[in-house]
Design a protein around this motif. Structure first.
Motif, PDB file in Angstrom:
ATOM      1  N   LYS A 147       0.836  -1.203   0.000  1.00  0.00           N
ATOM      2  CA  LYS A 147       0.000   0.000   0.000  1.00  0.00           C
ATOM      3  C   LYS A 147       0.874   1.258   0.000  1.00  0.00           C
ATOM      4  O   LYS A 147       0.657   2.177  -0.789  1.00  0.00           O
ATOM      5  CB  LYS A 147      -0.902  -0.032   1.242  1.00  0.00           C
ATOM      6  CG  LYS A 147      -2.054   0.897   1.180  1.00  0.00           C
ATOM      7  CD  LYS A 147      -3.062   0.629   2.293  1.00  0.00           C
ATOM      8  CE  LYS A 147      -4.095   1.731   2.264  1.00  0.00           C
ATOM      9  NZ  LYS A 147      -4.506   2.134   3.620  1.00  0.00           N
ATOM     10  N   ASP A 148       1.877   1.259   0.862  1.00  0.00           N
ATOM     11  CA  ASP A 148       2.800   2.403   0.925  1.00  0.00           C
ATOM     12  C   ASP A 148       3.534   2.572  -0.407  1.00  0.00           C
ATOM     13  O   ASP A 148       3.736   3.689  -0.869  1.00  0.00           O
ATOM     14  CB  ASP A 148       3.845   2.202   2.031  1.00  0.00           C
ATOM     15  CG  ASP A 148       3.231   2.353   3.429  1.00  0.00           C
ATOM     16  OD1 ASP A 148       2.058   2.788   3.509  1.00  0.00           O
ATOM     17  OD2 ASP A 148       3.920   2.025   4.422  1.00  0.00           O
ATOM     18  N   ALA A 149       3.940   1.440  -1.019  1.00  0.00           N
ATOM     19  CA  ALA A 149       4.708   1.500  -2.279  1.00  0.00           C
ATOM     20  C   ALA A 149       3.874   2.127  -3.390  1.00  0.00           C
ATOM     21  O   ALA A 149       4.391   2.855  -4.238  1.00  0.00           O
ATOM     22  CB  ALA A 149       5.162   0.106  -2.687  1.00  0.00           C
ATOM     23  N   ARG A 150       2.570   1.867  -3.365  1.00  0.00           N
ATOM     24  CA  ARG A 150       1.699   2.470  -4.386  1.00  0.00           C
ATOM     25  C   ARG A 150       1.524   3.956  -4.111  1.00  0.00           C
ATOM     26  O   ARG A 150       1.433   4.758  -5.031  1.00  0.00           O
ATOM     27  CB  ARG A 150       0.338   1.788  -4.395  1.00  0.00           C
ATOM     28  CG  ARG A 150       0.424   0.407  -5.008  1.00  0.00           C
ATOM     29  CD  ARG A 150      -0.952  -0.197  -5.188  1.00  0.00           C
ATOM     30  NE  ARG A 150      -0.870  -1.409  -5.965  1.00  0.00           N
ATOM     31  CZ  ARG A 150      -0.950  -2.629  -5.456  1.00  0.00           C
ATOM     32  NH1 ARG A 150      -1.147  -2.793  -4.165  1.00  0.00           N
ATOM     33  NH2 ARG A 150      -0.846  -3.683  -6.236  1.00  0.00           N
ATOM     34  N   ALA A 151       1.478   4.313  -2.823  1.00  0.00           N
ATOM     35  CA  ALA A 151       1.245   5.712  -2.464  1.00  0.00           C
ATOM     36  C   ALA A 151       2.494   6.568  -2.669  1.00  0.00           C
ATOM     37  O   ALA A 151       2.392   7.722  -3.070  1.00  0.00           O
ATOM     38  CB  ALA A 151       0.771   5.797  -1.012  1.00  0.00           C
ATOM     39  N   ASP A 152       3.667   6.019  -2.420  1.00  0.00           N
ATOM     40  CA  ASP A 152       4.873   6.868  -2.438  1.00  0.00           C
ATOM     41  C   ASP A 152       5.655   6.805  -3.749  1.00  0.00           C
ATOM     42  O   ASP A 152       6.745   7.367  -3.862  1.00  0.00           O
ATOM     43  CB  ASP A 152       5.781   6.534  -1.241  1.00  0.00           C
ATOM     44  CG  ASP A 152       6.460   5.173  -1.379  1.00  0.00           C
ATOM     45  OD1 ASP A 152       6.407   4.565  -2.469  1.00  0.00           O
ATOM     46  OD2 ASP A 152       7.060   4.713  -0.392  1.00  0.00           O
ATOM     47  N   GLY A 153       5.101   6.108  -4.748  1.00  0.00           N
ATOM     48  CA  GLY A 153       5.748   6.097  -6.069  1.00  0.00           C
ATOM     49  C   GLY A 153       6.741   4.965  -6.267  1.00  0.00           C
ATOM     50  O   GLY A 153       7.211   4.756  -7.392  1.00  0.00           O
ATOM     51  N   SER A 154       7.075   4.222  -5.217  1.00  0.00           N
ATOM     52  CA  SER A 154       8.074   3.163  -5.449  1.00  0.00           C
ATOM     53  C   SER A 154       7.516   2.025  -6.307  1.00  0.00           C
ATOM     54  O   SER A 154       8.245   1.419  -7.086  1.00  0.00           O
ATOM     55  CB  SER A 154       8.715   2.647  -4.154  1.00  0.00           C
ATOM     56  OG  SER A 154       7.837   2.653  -3.099  1.00  0.00           O
ATOM     57  N   TYR A 155       6.223   1.737  -6.194  1.00  0.00           N
ATOM     58  CA  TYR A 155       5.634   0.706  -7.062  1.00  0.00           C
ATOM     59  C   TYR A 155       5.809   1.108  -8.534  1.00  0.00           C
ATOM     60  O   TYR A 155       6.279   0.308  -9.350  1.00  0.00           O
ATOM     61  CB  TYR A 155       4.149   0.504  -6.736  1.00  0.00           C
ATOM     62  CG  TYR A 155       3.532  -0.608  -7.565  1.00  0.00           C
ATOM     63  CD1 TYR A 155       3.403  -1.899  -7.064  1.00  0.00           C
ATOM     64  CD2 TYR A 155       3.103  -0.372  -8.871  1.00  0.00           C
ATOM     65  CE1 TYR A 155       2.869  -2.925  -7.832  1.00  0.00           C
ATOM     66  CE2 TYR A 155       2.567  -1.388  -9.647  1.00  0.00           C
ATOM     67  CZ  TYR A 155       2.446  -2.661  -9.129  1.00  0.00           C
ATOM     68  OH  TYR A 155       1.928  -3.674  -9.893  1.00  0.00           O
TER      69      TYR A 155
END
Ligand code: GLN
Length: 267
Positions: free
Chosen positions: A242-250
């Motif tokens: 979830k964090d990865a999608r929110a912070d651009g890392s995904y």
């Protein structure tokens, strides 16, 4: 000692080996809690090589989209990821997780109801569908068109079960891994091969004599697996995704492996 009296000793030894095999790591941040790891200080991942661009060897290193995803989880747990290469059958059946070979399985593995009975999946992290690979100039665009011909399938995969259900009158030839399947198609040992679209499109980029002629719209989603009931780790993985999608890392990792930004519905 008689065989009968040896039994309880073995049972006790097995239980304590199991307990000794689990160490705990305190995790901070959202979705944490006490997470036990099979090897202390490491997040051990079971995968089946090669499955590029999700996991494959580059020199001595194992790299790929899944590797980067699980690295995010490892770093949130403040440990390093260690990858174990093992047959897909033991991964998808839950056996590797249930016998504590690894903490997670990340193998471009589709979430299915059958697998859910034997392991637990994270939230989906990638969308896939089955696709058909053949060499250029061959006429195969459908499973019906392959009647009487040879179709390469990979053992234990959703592609194999799709072919078993839908490829009537087609000779299925089973391969243990993706590389063997791809070579069989390329060299004409089989007329076509079925596998996930992501890996097949990756292959045709570098193999101009091969082509993807169909997608079957199986609507699959990949999940990272943990052993049944390992909710602490599963929730941690979900929080990291979830964090990865929110912070651009995904998006950054997706672009690194697929060359384009993900469609919003493909993640
Ligand atoms: N996504 C397919 C499955 O889960 C193939 C996975 C793989 O071969 N690594 O069966």
């Amino acid at each position: 000692m008689s065989a009968r009296s040896a039994l309880p000793v073995i049972a006790v030894a097995a239980v304590s080996a199991l307990l000794a095999g689990c160490t705990s790591t305190k995790s901070s941040g959202s979705g944490g809690g006490d997470i036990s790891l099979v090897n202390s200080g490491k997040l051990t991942t079971c995968t089946h090589l090669p499955y590029p661009p999700f996991q494959s060897k580059q020199g001595k290193k194992i790299v790929g989209f899944d590797v980067d995803m699980v690295d995010l989880v490892a770093s949130a747990l403040d440990v390093k990821q260690e990858i174990v290469d093992t047959p897909f059958e033991g991964i998808q059946s839950g056996e590797d997780l249930n016998t504590n070979q690894c903490d997670v399985a990340a193998a471009g593995m589709t979430i299915t109801d059958v697998r859910e009975k034997n392991l637990d999946f994270s939230a989906p992290y990638f969308e896939a569908t089955q696709a058909l690979l053949t060499t250029k100039g061959k006429p195969y665009k459908t499973l019906a068109g392959l009647k009487g011909k040879k179709l390469a399938v990979q053992q234990g995969t959703t592609g194999e079960s799709y072919a078993q259900k839908h490829a009537k009158g087609v000779k299925l030839v089973q391969f243990e891994d993706l590389a063997l399947l791809l070579t069989a198609v390329k060299t004409g040992q089989t007329d076509a091969g079925i596998n996930d679209n992501g890996v097949l499109y990756d292959y045709v980029k570098d193999n101009a004599d091969t082509t993807v002629t169909a997608e079957f719209d199986t609507g699959e989603q990949y999940g990272i697996a943990v052993r049944t009931g390992n909710d602490a780790l599963r929730k941690k993985i979900d929080a990291v995704l979830k964090d990865a999608r929110a912070d651009g890392s995904y998006d950054r990792i997706y672009k690194k492996w697929f060359g384009t930004a993900p469609k919003t519905d493909a993640r």
